[in-house]
Design a protein around this motif. Structure first.
Motif, PDB file in Angstrom:
ATOM      1  N   GLY A 132      80.215-160.783  27.356  1.00 16.73           N
ATOM      2  CA  GLY A 132      81.586-161.179  27.836  1.00 16.73           C
ATOM      3  C   GLY A 132      82.207-159.897  28.346  1.00 16.73           C
ATOM      4  N   SER A 133      81.704-158.812  28.037  1.00 14.99           N
ATOM      5  CA  SER A 133      82.229-157.456  28.388  1.00 14.99           C
ATOM      6  C   SER A 133      81.427-156.849  29.548  1.00 14.99           C
ATOM      7  CB  SER A 133      82.261-156.375  27.342  1.00 14.99           C
ATOM      8  OG  SER A 133      81.081-156.180  26.562  1.00 14.99           O
ATOM      9  N   GLY A 134      79.984-156.879  29.329  1.00 14.50           N
ATOM     10  CA  GLY A 134      79.228-156.410  30.538  1.00 14.50           C
ATOM     11  C   GLY A 134      79.074-154.894  30.616  1.00 14.50           C
ATOM     12  N   VAL A 135      79.603-154.175  29.414  1.00 13.70           N
ATOM     13  CA  VAL A 135      79.531-152.782  29.440  1.00 13.70           C
ATOM     14  C   VAL A 135      79.477-152.229  27.854  1.00 13.70           C
ATOM     15  CG1 VAL A 135      82.133-152.392  29.117  1.00 13.70           C
ATOM     16  CG2 VAL A 135      80.725-150.810  30.338  1.00 13.70           C
ATOM     17  N   MET A 136      78.388-151.293  27.746  1.00 15.03           N
ATOM     18  CA  MET A 136      78.293-150.421  26.450  1.00 15.03           C
ATOM     19  C   MET A 136      78.826-149.173  26.415  1.00 15.03           C
ATOM     20  SD  MET A 136      74.310-151.590  25.423  1.00 15.03           S
ATOM     21  CE  MET A 136      73.995-153.246  25.502  1.00 15.03           C
ATOM     22  N   ASN A 137      79.155-148.470  25.160  1.00 12.62           N
ATOM     23  CA  ASN A 137      79.730-147.417  25.255  1.00 12.62           C
ATOM     24  C   ASN A 137      78.460-146.425  24.486  1.00 12.62           C
ATOM     25  OD1 ASN A 137      80.833-145.020  23.860  1.00 12.62           O
ATOM     26  ND2 ASN A 137      82.793-145.939  24.286  1.00 12.62           N
ATOM     27  N   PHE A 138      77.931-145.464  25.110  1.00 14.79           N
ATOM     28  CA  PHE A 138      76.863-144.791  24.773  1.00 14.79           C
ATOM     29  C   PHE A 138      77.342-143.602  24.030  1.00 14.79           C
ATOM     30  CE2 PHE A 138      74.999-147.580  27.806  1.00 14.79           C
ATOM     31  CZ  PHE A 138      73.972-148.046  27.222  1.00 14.79           C
ATOM     32  N   THR A 139      78.397-143.329  23.708  1.00 16.06           N
ATOM     33  CA  THR A 139      78.877-142.412  22.814  1.00 16.06           C
ATOM     34  C   THR A 139      78.125-142.209  21.336  1.00 16.06           C
ATOM     35  OG1 THR A 139      81.187-142.507  23.594  1.00 16.06           O
ATOM     36  CG2 THR A 139      81.060-141.071  21.807  1.00 16.06           C
ATOM     37  N   PRO A 140      77.283-141.007  21.331  1.00 12.83           N
ATOM     38  CA  PRO A 140      76.611-140.741  20.058  1.00 12.83           C
ATOM     39  C   PRO A 140      77.397-141.270  18.973  1.00 12.83           C
ATOM     40  CG  PRO A 140      76.276-139.180  21.478  1.00 12.83           C
ATOM     41  CD  PRO A 140      77.327-139.725  22.096  1.00 12.83           C
ATOM     42  N   THR A 141      76.899-141.800  17.854  1.00 17.27           N
ATOM     43  CA  THR A 141      77.497-142.300  16.442  1.00 17.27           C
ATOM     44  C   THR A 141      78.595-143.193  16.749  1.00 17.27           C
ATOM     45  OG1 THR A 141      76.996-139.792  15.878  1.00 17.27           O
ATOM     46  CG2 THR A 141      78.392-141.258  14.258  1.00 17.27           C
ATOM     47  N   TYR A 142      79.685-142.976  17.364  1.00 23.98           N
ATOM     48  CA  TYR A 142      81.010-143.769  17.633  1.00 23.98           C
ATOM     49  C   TYR A 142      81.046-144.786  18.472  1.00 23.98           C
ATOM     50  CZ  TYR A 142      82.046-140.097  13.933  1.00 23.98           C
ATOM     51  OH  TYR A 142      82.040-139.577  12.899  1.00 23.98           O
ATOM     52  N   GLY A 143      79.819-144.747  19.450  1.00 23.44           N
ATOM     53  CA  GLY A 143      79.962-145.640  20.343  1.00 23.44           C
ATOM     54  C   GLY A 143      79.616-147.339  19.821  1.00 23.44           C
ATOM     55  N   PHE A 155      91.013-144.668  24.199  1.00 27.77           N
ATOM     56  CA  PHE A 155      90.905-145.479  25.472  1.00 27.77           C
ATOM     57  C   PHE A 155      89.531-145.157  26.089  1.00 27.77           C
ATOM     58  CE2 PHE A 155      91.784-147.308  29.817  1.00 27.77           C
ATOM     59  CZ  PHE A 155      92.423-148.581  29.557  1.00 27.77           C
ATOM     60  N   SER A 156      88.551-145.527  25.483  1.00 32.41           N
ATOM     61  CA  SER A 156      87.038-145.275  25.873  1.00 32.41           C
ATOM     62  C   SER A 156      86.232-146.493  26.340  1.00 32.41           C
ATOM     63  CB  SER A 156      86.272-144.719  24.810  1.00 32.41           C
ATOM     64  OG  SER A 156      86.261-145.260  23.623  1.00 32.41           O
ATOM     65  N   MET A 157      85.442-146.599  26.917  1.00 32.81           N
ATOM     66  CA  MET A 157      84.299-147.562  27.524  1.00 32.81           C
ATOM     67  C   MET A 157      84.064-148.380  26.476  1.00 32.81           C
ATOM     68  SD  MET A 157      83.116-148.011  30.424  1.00 32.81           S
ATOM     69  CE  MET A 157      82.481-146.260  31.253  1.00 32.81           C
ATOM     70  N   GLY A 158      84.309-149.867  27.055  1.00 27.86           N
ATOM     71  CA  GLY A 158      83.836-150.836  26.063  1.00 27.86           C
ATOM     72  C   GLY A 158      84.949-151.906  25.582  1.00 27.86           C
ATOM     73  N   VAL A 213      87.126-151.933  28.534  1.00 22.68           N
ATOM     74  CA  VAL A 213      87.459-150.920  29.303  1.00 22.68           C
ATOM     75  C   VAL A 213      86.484-150.218  30.319  1.00 22.68           C
ATOM     76  CG1 VAL A 213      88.083-148.111  29.333  1.00 22.68           C
ATOM     77  CG2 VAL A 213      89.038-149.796  27.423  1.00 22.68           C
ATOM     78  N   ARG A 214      86.629-150.540  31.501  1.00 24.27           N
ATOM     79  CA  ARG A 214      85.400-150.153  32.508  1.00 24.27           C
ATOM     80  C   ARG A 214      85.879-148.988  33.408  1.00 24.27           C
ATOM     81  NH1 ARG A 214      84.622-156.006  33.880  1.00 24.27           N
ATOM     82  NH2 ARG A 214      83.307-156.911  32.360  1.00 24.27           N
ATOM     83  N   PRO A 215      85.102-148.301  34.093  1.00 21.98           N
ATOM     84  CA  PRO A 215      85.431-147.189  35.099  1.00 21.98           C
ATOM     85  C   PRO A 215      86.013-147.832  36.333  1.00 21.98           C
ATOM     86  CG  PRO A 215      82.921-147.232  34.828  1.00 21.98           C
ATOM     87  CD  PRO A 215      83.445-148.325  34.029  1.00 21.98           C
TER      88      PRO A 215
END
Length: 166
Positions: free
Chosen positions: A47-58, A86-89, A164-166
């Motif tokens: 339903g979101s179509g986006v992941m957050n690839f921030t190491p550890t906290y993504g 306010f980060s990706m995802g 949150v998306r770009p």
């Protein structure tokens, strides 16, 4: 980055499709502590179509050994979804039973200590009750299961507010 709508219909369709099966793209953690939050994350991702690839906290999944703690861990998913940044995802906020919509998350604590289960909401009656809020889940594979059929000590609800998306 902007906040975009969360596709609740895609989330619920994915939940119904895989509630009693396993998507071969994702590892099945059933015998490594449970697959419930992995399944919830898959549904939310649908339903979101986006992941957050921030190491550890993504919040991401690459393969069985390269995933964030929040992809498969109940408290970590909660922390990611309710983050202040306010980060990706996808983003969520704690809510009440009556605020749930299909595609939202419920978390259960069976012993009253930490939360251990993350079913996804697939249907909500009007007014919402434990009998007519229906979930899909893994570990205790289910689809259209009423929340009232679980035995738990604590419960919390997460309403996904957007992505949150770009």
């Amino acid at each position: 980055m902007q906040l975009h709508p969360y596709d609740r219909e895609a989330t619920v369709l994915y939940a119904h499709q895989w509630a009693y099966g396993r998507n071969p793209f994702f590892y099945d953690y059933e015998h490594l502590g449970g697959d419930c939050t992995n399944f919830a994350s898959q549904c939310i991702y649908a339903g979101s179509g986006v992941m957050n690839f921030t190491p550890t906290y993504g919040w991401y999944y690459i393969d069985a050994n390269r995933k964030s703690p929040s992809w498969t861990g109940v408290p970590y998913l909660y922390n990611f979804l309710t983050r202040d940044s306010f980060s990706m995802g996808p983003l969520a906020e704690p809510c009440q039973l009556e605020d749930l919509l299909p595609g939202d998350i419920v978390q259960l604590s069976f012993k009253g200590e930490e939360f251990q289960h993350s079913p996804i909401v697939v249907s909500v009656g009007n007014p919402a009750t434990l009998e007519n809020v229906l979930i899909a889940a893994h570990s205790y594979d289910a689809d259209y299961r009423p929340l009232s059929t679980y035995e738990y000590r604590k419960i919390r609800f997460l309403h996904i507010t957007g992505v949150v998306r770009p």
